[in-house]
Design a protein around this motif. Structure first.
Motif, PDB file in Angstrom:
ATOM      1  N   ASP A  20      -3.306 -14.104  -0.279  1.00 48.74           N
ATOM      2  CA  ASP A  20      -1.883 -13.972   0.054  1.00 48.74           C
ATOM      3  C   ASP A  20      -1.593 -14.500   1.453  1.00 48.74           C
ATOM      4  O   ASP A  20      -0.598 -15.199   1.670  1.00 48.74           O
ATOM      5  N   ASP A  60      -6.730  -9.432   0.493  1.00 45.89           N
ATOM      6  CA  ASP A  60      -5.439  -9.958   0.925  1.00 45.89           C
ATOM      7  C   ASP A  60      -5.516 -11.381   1.478  1.00 45.89           C
ATOM      8  O   ASP A  60      -4.495 -11.944   1.869  1.00 45.89           O
ATOM      9  N   ILE A  63       0.776  -8.742   7.297  1.00 42.80           N
ATOM     10  CA  ILE A  63       0.147  -8.020   6.185  1.00 42.80           C
ATOM     11  C   ILE A  63      -0.325  -6.649   6.645  1.00 42.80           C
ATOM     12  O   ILE A  63      -0.144  -5.647   5.936  1.00 42.80           O
TER      13      ILE A  63
END
Length: 163
Positions: A31, A28, A68
């Motif tokens: 992102d 992640d 996130i």
């Protein structure tokens, strides 16, 4: 004079990526890095010239990492077995007639709150608008209805109990 944003990305991009990898993991991190610089680009014009740009970017990255993590908690997790398939009326189990009979026997407000909440998927605010009451009263009616169902339905578990 502030440097162009492109120079900020070139100068601090690697540091922000390392922070993102440490906070959210390799999968992640890209992102989080992208979200960090999108947010930074929007706020950069208001940033004072004397600000510590690297610390500012790391703070944004930390907040994006938290976002996130929160989003990941809302995503479904894979399970080893799927639950029973819904019946024709949408209730899980071999025969949902028993529970719906008991729902039908609830007082009107409780019955409506349970029906709108769990069959129609409406929020408490939407239900309150439909029923003409407050959100708190709707929550209470739903909670009381569930309590009555748990007490009267033989297959129900107590609140907080694991099945």
């Amino acid at each position: 004079m502030k440097q162009p944003f492109e120079a900020v990305v070139e100068q601090h991009g690697a540091t922000v990526l390392r922070v993102c990898r440490a906070l959210v993991g390799v999968n992640d991190a890209d992102d989080a890095w992208s979200e960090t610089f999108i947010a930074a680009l929007r706020a950069y014009p208001e940033l004072p010239e004397t600000a510590n740009v690297e610390a500012w970017l790391v703070t944004i990255a930390r907040r994006k990492a938290i976002d996130i993590h929160r989003a990941a908690k809302r995503n479904p997790l894979p399970v080893p077995e799927l639950p029973e398939a819904p019946t024709a009326d949408g209730a899980v189990g071999a025969d949902g007639a028993e529970v719906w009979t008991l729902v039908g026997e609830l007082p009107e407000k409780q019955r409506q709150a349970i029906t709108f909440r769990y069959l129609a998927g409406m929020s408490y605010a939407e239900i309150a608008t439909v029923l003409g009451g407050t959100v708190e009263a709707t929550r209470r009616a739903s909670a009381d209805g569930l309590k009555n169902l748990r007490k009267n339905y033989p297959g129900a578990t107590a609140k907080g109990a694991r099945s």
